[in-house]
Structures are given as structure tokens and as C-alpha cells.
Write a protein that holds these residues in place. Structure first.
Motif, PDB file in Angstrom:
ATOM      1  N   ARG A   1       3.111  -5.041  10.011  1.00  0.00           N
ATOM      2  CA  ARG A   1       4.443  -4.717  10.521  1.00  0.00           C
ATOM      3  C   ARG A   1       4.687  -5.420  11.853  1.00  0.00           C
ATOM      4  O   ARG A   1       3.863  -5.368  12.767  1.00  0.00           O
ATOM      5  CB  ARG A   1       4.582  -3.203  10.688  1.00  0.00           C
TER       6      ARG A   1
ATOM      7  N   GLU B   1       1.314  -1.328   7.513  1.00  0.00           N
ATOM      8  CA  GLU B   1       1.167  -1.049   8.944  1.00  0.00           C
ATOM      9  C   GLU B   1       0.525  -2.219   9.682  1.00  0.00           C
ATOM     10  O   GLU B   1       0.960  -2.609  10.769  1.00  0.00           O
ATOM     11  CB  GLU B   1       0.337   0.218   9.149  1.00  0.00           C
TER      12      GLU B   1
ATOM     13  N   THR C   1       8.050  -1.499   1.660  1.00  0.00           N
ATOM     14  CA  THR C   1       8.135  -1.376   3.120  1.00  0.00           C
ATOM     15  C   THR C   1       6.937  -2.079   3.744  1.00  0.00           C
ATOM     16  O   THR C   1       5.939  -2.328   3.070  1.00  0.00           O
ATOM     17  CB  THR C   1       8.160   0.102   3.540  1.00  0.00           C
TER      18      THR C   1
ATOM     19  N   ARG D   1      10.975  -1.328  11.610  1.00  0.00           N
ATOM     20  CA  ARG D   1      10.735   0.095  11.437  1.00  0.00           C
ATOM     21  C   ARG D   1       9.780   0.296  10.267  1.00  0.00           C
ATOM     22  O   ARG D   1       9.686  -0.526   9.376  1.00  0.00           O
ATOM     23  CB  ARG D   1      12.042   0.836  11.165  1.00  0.00           C
ATOM     24  N   ARG D   2       9.106   1.432  10.283  1.00  0.00           N
ATOM     25  CA  ARG D   2       8.158   1.716   9.195  1.00  0.00           C
ATOM     26  C   ARG D   2       8.848   1.797   7.841  1.00  0.00           C
ATOM     27  O   ARG D   2       8.277   1.476   6.815  1.00  0.00           O
ATOM     28  CB  ARG D   2       7.417   3.034   9.477  1.00  0.00           C
ATOM     29  N   ASN D   3      10.105   2.240   7.847  1.00  0.00           N
ATOM     30  CA  ASN D   3      10.826   2.391   6.583  1.00  0.00           C
ATOM     31  C   ASN D   3      11.767   1.219   6.292  1.00  0.00           C
ATOM     32  O   ASN D   3      12.670   1.335   5.471  1.00  0.00           O
ATOM     33  CB  ASN D   3      11.602   3.714   6.568  1.00  0.00           C
TER      34      ASN D   3
END
Length: 208
Positions: A77, A74, A71, A82-84
Motif C-alpha cells: 500500500r 498492506e 484492495t 486508503r486500506r479500502n
């Protein structure tokens, strides 16, 4: 067939032929069209495609096969992610592993090694499973492999963005010596798993 339809078909042919480069050699398969067609073929869902990769590992004698999802970090990103979100999927096995030349061959259609086994149970018998399943799920697949702990890992890959032209390259690039991806290394370290030999197949930025 009406004259109008005939004229439209002729115009369609002429338009397509004009897109071909001057040095087009008329290969048996047009890589751009064939690859895009293969991406749409054959698998009900991601799990069915993943099964092909797992089956290959089993056929290679693996006693352990792990599937790992990566994934976004942070700090890296993107705004729309999305974080997932799954940005990479790795299939890790401790099977026989492959030489660089074999890893390259395995990414070509027909690059199987079980043609003469006479065993219909081999799903990968005809050498279509790895490339077919992979490009069905992603536009880039990477294969890291080695046959002993004394050897480095080599990375072979198939990237559809390298096959975007009508007369573009139609071969799998020569593998290069490479470390395993960072997220795979971190996982192996957490698991205390020394992958002396084996293969890691990575789907980069999978579609689903």
C-alpha cells in the motif's frame, strides 16, 4: 469572422499539425483523441458502465456472474492509498468464453457478434459495450478468457498509455497466454469455483 480570429484559427491548425510525426498516415480515426473523447462519453456512473459488462456475460450464456473488488495489500500500500481503495475490479462469468482472437476483437469498437441477430434487446449488439464502458472507468482493461477447461486462459488488453502519440499504434495487441490475476485466483479458490470456461474482465486502477 474577424481577421484576428481567422489568424488565431490558422495558428491553432498549424500548431496541431506540427505535432504530427513525419510518417503520420492520416487514419480514419485518431486513436489518441478518439480514446480520450470516448472516456468522457455515455455513462451516468460506474454502476451504469458495469452493467454493460454484466449484460455481455448474460448474452454469453453465463449462469453465474460475480463482481470482485481488489484492495491494496498492506505491504504494497502506498502512502496516499486508503486500506479500502479499489485498485482492481473483476467481472467473472461462466459463459461461453472467447478464443484469443475473439477476446482481441471484442476490445475493438464494433467488435460485436450480434449484428445479424435482428434483436434490438442485445445491448452489446454493435460491439461498443466492452471497450466503451471499460475505458470510461479505467485507462487499462484486461480480458482473460477460455472456451474449455482443456485450454489455457489468454489475456487481451487495451491500455490507453500505449496510445499516447498522435501517430502511435492503433490496434489491440495480440493476446498472450496468462494466468488469472492473483486476487481472482484466491477468490475462486475460496468459493470452490472451478472456472472451466468463461471470461474475467478486469478494470485496473479504476478512476472512481
Amino acid at each position: 469572422m474577424s481577421n484576428d480570429r481567422l489568424l488565431k484559427e490558422m495558428e491553432r491548425q498549424d500548431k496541431y499539425l506540427e505535432q504530427l510525426p513525419q510518417d503520420f498516415t492520416f487514419p480514419l480515426f485518431n486513436s489518441k483523441r478518439a480514446l480520450e473523447s470516448q472516456r468522457k462519453s455515455g455513462y451516468r456512473n460506474s454502476a451504469a458502465a458495469a452493467r454493460e459488462i454484466v449484460d455481455n456475460a448474460m448474452e454469453a450464456g453465463a449462469s453465474r456472474i460475480d463482481v470482485l473488488f481488489d484492495t491494496p495489500r498492506e505491504k504494497n500500500r502506498q502512502a496516499h492509498q486508503r486500506r479500502n481503495s479499489v485498485i482492481r475490479v473483476a467481472f467473472i462469468d461462466d459463459g461461453a468464453g472467447m478464443s484469443p482472437k475473439m477476446a482481441r476483437f471484442a476490445l475493438s469498437w464494433g467488435g460485436g457478434t450480434h449484428f445479424e441477430d435482428g434483436d434490438a434487446e442485445f445491448i452489446g449488439k454493435f460491439g461498443f459495450g466492452l471497450p466503451n464502458a471499460s475505458i470510461n472507468q479505467t485507462r487499462r482493461v484486461e480480458v482473460y478468457s477460455r472456451r474449455s477447461a482443456d485450454e489455457p486462459f489468454y489475456r487481451a488488453w487495451l491500455d490507453l498509455e500505449e496510445h499516447t502519440g498522435e501517430g502511435n499504434v492503433q490496434h489491440v495487441p495480440e493476446p498472450i497466454q496468462s494466468e488469472l490475476p492473483d486476487f481472482v485466483q484466491e477468490y475462486l479458490k475460496r468459493e470452490k469455483w472451478t472456472l472451466g470456461r468463461g471470461t474475467v474482465v478486469v478494470w485496473v486502477n479504476p478512476d472512481h
